[in-house]
Design an enzyme around this catalytic site. Structure first.
Site, PDB file in Angstrom:
ATOM      1  N   ARG A  10       0.869  -1.174   0.000  1.00  0.00           N
ATOM      2  CA  ARG A  10       0.000   0.000   0.000  1.00  0.00           C
ATOM      3  C   ARG A  10       0.903   1.219   0.000  1.00  0.00           C
ATOM      4  O   ARG A  10       1.962   1.218   0.654  1.00  0.00           O
ATOM      5  CB  ARG A  10      -0.872   0.046   1.262  1.00  0.00           C
ATOM      6  CG  ARG A  10      -2.002  -0.951   1.279  1.00  0.00           C
ATOM      7  CD  ARG A  10      -3.154  -0.511   0.364  1.00  0.00           C
ATOM      8  NE  ARG A  10      -4.267  -1.427   0.414  1.00  0.00           N
ATOM      9  CZ  ARG A  10      -4.532  -2.378  -0.486  1.00  0.00           C
ATOM     10  NH1 ARG A  10      -3.735  -2.536  -1.530  1.00  0.00           N
ATOM     11  NH2 ARG A  10      -5.583  -3.160  -0.373  1.00  0.00           N
ATOM     12  N   GLU A  50      -3.029   7.760  -4.306  1.00  0.00           N
ATOM     13  CA  GLU A  50      -3.621   7.202  -5.523  1.00  0.00           C
ATOM     14  C   GLU A  50      -5.147   7.167  -5.405  1.00  0.00           C
ATOM     15  O   GLU A  50      -5.668   7.061  -4.289  1.00  0.00           O
ATOM     16  CB  GLU A  50      -3.074   5.776  -5.758  1.00  0.00           C
ATOM     17  CG  GLU A  50      -3.508   4.780  -4.688  1.00  0.00           C
ATOM     18  CD  GLU A  50      -3.022   3.361  -4.945  1.00  0.00           C
ATOM     19  OE1 GLU A  50      -1.818   3.106  -4.784  1.00  0.00           O
ATOM     20  OE2 GLU A  50      -3.865   2.516  -5.284  1.00  0.00           O
ATOM     21  N   HIS A 106      -1.412   0.638  -9.659  1.00  0.00           N
ATOM     22  CA  HIS A 106      -2.032  -0.375  -8.791  1.00  0.00           C
ATOM     23  C   HIS A 106      -2.633  -1.520  -9.617  1.00  0.00           C
ATOM     24  O   HIS A 106      -3.844  -1.781  -9.573  1.00  0.00           O
ATOM     25  CB  HIS A 106      -3.109   0.269  -7.905  1.00  0.00           C
ATOM     26  CG  HIS A 106      -3.422  -0.532  -6.675  1.00  0.00           C
ATOM     27  ND1 HIS A 106      -3.777   0.025  -5.477  1.00  0.00           N
ATOM     28  CD2 HIS A 106      -3.454  -1.868  -6.450  1.00  0.00           C
ATOM     29  CE1 HIS A 106      -4.011  -0.916  -4.572  1.00  0.00           C
ATOM     30  NE2 HIS A 106      -3.822  -2.090  -5.154  1.00  0.00           N
TER      31      HIS A 106
HETATM   32  C1  DGY Z   1      -6.138  -5.720  -2.811  1.00  0.00           C
HETATM   33  O1  DGY Z   1      -6.938  -6.605  -3.099  1.00  0.00           O
HETATM   34  O2  DGY Z   1      -5.913  -5.385  -1.646  1.00  0.00           O
HETATM   35  C2  DGY Z   1      -5.449  -5.070  -3.958  1.00  0.00           C
HETATM   36  O3  DGY Z   1      -4.519  -4.163  -3.568  1.00  0.00           O
HETATM   37  C3  DGY Z   1      -6.479  -4.455  -4.883  1.00  0.00           C
HETATM   38  O4  DGY Z   1      -7.097  -3.395  -4.256  1.00  0.00           O
END
Ligand code: DGY
Length: 353
Positions: A267, A296, A316
């Protein structure tokens, strides 16, 4: 009466198993489905209004921008039984608030492991082989003015290197397994407790034996300091929690080798963007590959990390294969249908609260 379920994003039933499951459950009269039909993030006010109409038992939601907080839970009231997020991460969910109201939480960690590990390995290669800079040069029409020469766009090889994995769960382990094929010598990993060896029952992909087969030394880093100091490539795969927020900050980066690369598939806020930018600009770090960035999706072309030549940024896409997204939708829908008590459905993954 069939339980009311709200879905916050269209799930194309021809490509996404979860979409087909939900359609069938609706057609069979097992649920009353209320859908947000636009292919863009759900409007918060629309969702709150729908919830305030009462009777919602299940909510299938997404990760990006859909905060599950007290306001939303108040709007839903006591009928709500389950939040099923189509994501592995659930940092958008106020878990304490859910727990207090006895609302269960489902997530989808398994379906995206392989896809995200692929992107972790890809970013290691993209960053170390300067792929971002190279692609940009071609798109900008600079290739004609940069004929081949011995050191043009040279990066670093993984052969003989030390790879560090911060967050050695399923994604971290599979990312390492992908990288073992590139002749790395050593891997240091760290779970939430540095120095603690991987419990063999959590060796999900036979990573310990595979590393040994490749002649790679694999051991827990004694400390975050050792991880910072020793790695040539560091990949962050940990969940975002209060203790991992900003864990890759100025002091961690200051300990890294100037020849090292950082990759983040976790993240954005796990990495302090300003500290990273300073390290890259001052050549205290060789490069970075980011699939996630704080702020983001509002990362414009003028974002300093996008403009930084030694940094390659992806929007992402860790879980962005049709297969992974189909599996995520299936697991989210199963969690929701099991949570509202539709017969024949079991939880794919319930988050302990
Ligand atoms: C998740 O599933 O946590 C991925 O980062 C997609 O948001």
């Amino acid at each position: 009466m069939a339980p009311k379920v709200i879905l916050t994003r269209p799930l194309d039933p021809t490509l996404l198993e979860g979409g087909a499951l939900l359609d069938r459950a609706e057609q069979d009269g097992k649920i009353q489905l209320v859908r947000w039909t636009q292919d863009k993030p759900v409007d918060r006010q629309w969702l709150l209004n729908e919830l305030r109409k009462g009777g919602t038992e299940g909510l299938v939601c997404m990760h990006n921008g859909e905060k599950i907080d007290n306001e939303l839970l108040d709007a839903a009231g006591p009928s709500l039984k389950v939040i099923a997020t189509m994501s592995a991460g659930y940092d958008h969910v106020d878990t304490a608030a859910l727990k207090k109201r006895c609302v269960r939480l489902g997530s989808t960690p398994d379906a995206l492991t392989a896809a995200t590990a692929d992107v972790g390995a890809m970013l290691v290669l993209m960053a170390s082989r300067r792929a971002g800079e190279s692609v940009r040069a071609v798109i900008d029409g600079k290739w004609p003015s940069m004929p081949w020469n011995p050191l043009l766009l040279c990066g670093q090889s993984l052969k003989g290197s030390t790879v560090g994995i911060l967050g050695f769960g399923k994604i971290g382990q599979l990312t390492l397994k992908r990288l073992l094929g590139f002749d790395v010598s050593r891997c240091l990993y760290s779970t939430s407790r540095p120095g603690v060896a991987l419990d063999p029952s959590k060796d999900y992909f036979n990573t310990l034996a595979t590393a040994s087969f490749h002649g790679v030394e694999l051991r827990p880093a004694e400390s975050y300091d050792e991880l910072a100091r020793e790695c040539d490539f560091l990949v962050t795969c940990c969940p975002l929690t209060p203790s991992t927020q900003g864990i890759i900050g100025a002091s961690f980066l200051a300990k890294m080798k100037p020849t090292a690369y950082l990759v983040n598939t976790a993240r954005g806020p796990v990495v302090d963007s300003d500290a990273l930018l300073a390290a890259l600009r001052e050549k205290r770090l060789a490069g970075a590959g980011l699939d996630v960035v704080t702020g983001e999706p509002n990362i414009g072309a003028d974002h300093p990390l996008v403009l930084e030549p030694s940094c390659v940024v992806l929007p992402h896409i860790g879980s962005a294969t049709v297969q992974a997204r189909s599996g995520m939708s299936r697991d989210a829908v199963k969690n929701c249908l099991a949570g509202v008590g539709v017969e024949g459905f079991e939880w794919a993954n319930e988050v302990p609260l």
